[in-house]
Design an enzyme around this catalytic site. Structure first.
Site, PDB file in Angstrom:
ATOM      1  CG  HIS A   1       2.100  -3.877   9.499  1.00 44.62           C
ATOM      2  ND1 HIS A   1       2.453  -5.195   9.563  1.00 44.62           N
ATOM      3  CD2 HIS A   1       2.582  -3.028   8.955  1.00 44.62           C
ATOM      4  CE1 HIS A   1       2.438  -4.964   8.022  1.00 44.62           C
ATOM      5  NE2 HIS A   1       2.359  -3.656   7.686  1.00 44.62           N
TER       6      HIS A   1
ATOM      7  CB  SER B   1       3.016  -4.043   4.181  1.00 48.04           C
ATOM      8  OG  SER B   1       1.856  -4.088   4.702  1.00 48.04           O
ATOM      9  CG  LEU B   2      -1.465  -5.455  -0.203  1.00 48.36           C
ATOM     10  CD1 LEU B   2      -0.769  -5.645  -1.368  1.00 48.36           C
ATOM     11  CD2 LEU B   2      -2.112  -7.256  -0.214  1.00 48.36           C
TER      12      LEU B   2
ATOM     13  CD  GLN C   1      -3.607   0.469   2.003  1.00 46.20           C
ATOM     14  OE1 GLN C   1      -3.156  -0.461   2.345  1.00 46.20           O
ATOM     15  NE2 GLN C   1      -4.150   1.548   2.219  1.00 46.20           N
TER      16      GLN C   1
ATOM     17  CD  GLN D   1       2.200  -9.033   6.206  1.00 46.23           C
ATOM     18  OE1 GLN D   1       1.007  -8.752   6.167  1.00 46.23           O
ATOM     19  NE2 GLN D   1       2.837  -9.041   4.946  1.00 46.23           N
TER      20      GLN D   1
ATOM     21  NE  ARG E   1      -2.475  -7.896   4.761  1.00 50.64           N
ATOM     22  CZ  ARG E   1      -1.359  -6.827   4.805  1.00 50.64           C
ATOM     23  NH1 ARG E   1      -1.741  -5.603   4.254  1.00 50.64           N
ATOM     24  NH2 ARG E   1      -0.591  -5.999   5.306  1.00 50.64           N
TER      25      ARG E   1
END
Length: 296
Positions: free
Chosen positions: A189, A89-90, A11, A238, A114
């Site tokens: 996170h 991340s993603l 993102q 994560q 998610r």
């Protein structure tokens, strides 16, 4: 043969119009149709929306996953094969897909849930810090409850995450060249995402993981792994764990990677990696024309 790693951005890399050259590609159309059945909306339409819908978390993550997965498929079809994969991340979901840990539809169902959970998060905030003294920053975080280092991108760029008061305390107490509050819905996170992570686990448990065909460097543990159970556990952690991208970049060098291809829109990861790995060749694949270039 040049030892190459593929990395997938998350993102923040999205842009209106991304993936436009893929929309009429027969192989891609099938993916877009599969995505529409799962999501209930059209990825191409959202990507083309002039009011920047693609930057809303609910849409951003599925759109990035879909576009990046198609680009990875096109690279594989050309006979290209990475020695390692990683995603920010993603982007880790696309890395797992590229390593054949799960199929496209399973990965998209995970990303859909998610995105829904992260979009509905309302507690906490995040801020990017650039040009700081790492020792001072780490000491301040250690002494401040309810704030963590969420994205450790490189020596000069990090993102902190936590309660608004804790994040603002770090921003005001640590000297840096620039500090910017991020326009996100929650403290991603960080431990503040524990409730969302628990809800997400029910979907994660329903997806079958396979042994990775190439080693994956995960956000919460940047050591290479192919074991399905290990990769599932890392993905499970994560949402509340830090994105240890600086260590992932160091791992690329240690593994003898000579070239890194950023697969997805923009050049965010290229810029981040360049500071940590100045001797590694960096390339980007965000369109069909780029695939022709790197496949030569």
């Amino acid at each position: 043969m040049t030892k190459t790693a593929w990395v997938f951005p998350g993102q923040g890399s999205q842009a209106v119009g991304m993936g436009a050259d893929l929309f009429d590609l027969p192989a891609a159309q099938q993916r877009f149709e599969q995505a529409a059945e799962i999501l209930g909306w059209s990825v191409p339409k959202i990507c083309q929306s002039e009011d920047d819908k693609v930057s809303k978390t609910l849409y951003t993550q599925p759109c990035l996953y879909t576009v990046e997965s198609i680009l990875a498929d096109l690279l594989l079809e050309r006979g290209l094969q990475p020695a390692l994969v990683a995603g920010h991340s993603l982007g880790e979901y696309v890395a797992l897909y590229a390593a054949q840990v799960f199929d496209f539809e399973s990965g998209l169902r995970l990303v859909k849930r998610r995105a829904e959970l992260m979009d509905s998060a309302s507690e906490g905030m995040m801020a990017a810090l650039l040009g700081f003294d790492r020792a001072q920053l780490e000491a301040a975080i250690a002494q401040t409850p309810d704030v963590v280092l969420a994205n450790d991108n490189n020596d000069g760029q990090v993102v902190i995450s936590g309660t608004p008061s804790a994040v603002e305390s770090i921003m005001s107490g640590v000297k840096c060249k620039r500090a910017v509050k991020l326009n996100v819905s929650g403290a991603f996170h960080s431990p503040l995402m524990a409730e969302a992570a628990a809800e997400f686990r029910t979907v994660l448990d329903s997806v079958a993981f396979q042994t990775a065909q190439v080693p994956v460097l995960s956000n919460v543990d940047p050591t290479p792994a192919t074991d399905a159970a290990v990769l599932r556990d890392r993905l499970d952690r994560q949402m509340t764990g830090s994105v240890r991208w600086r260590e992932i970049s160091l791992q690329l060098s240690q593994a003898g990677i000579e070239r890194v291809i950023e697969v997805g829109p923009g050049k965010v990861l290229t810029g981040i990696i360049k500071r940590t790995c100045p001797d590694v060749a960096l390339e980007n694949v965000g369109a069909i024309a780029d695939i022709e270039r790197v496949a030569v």
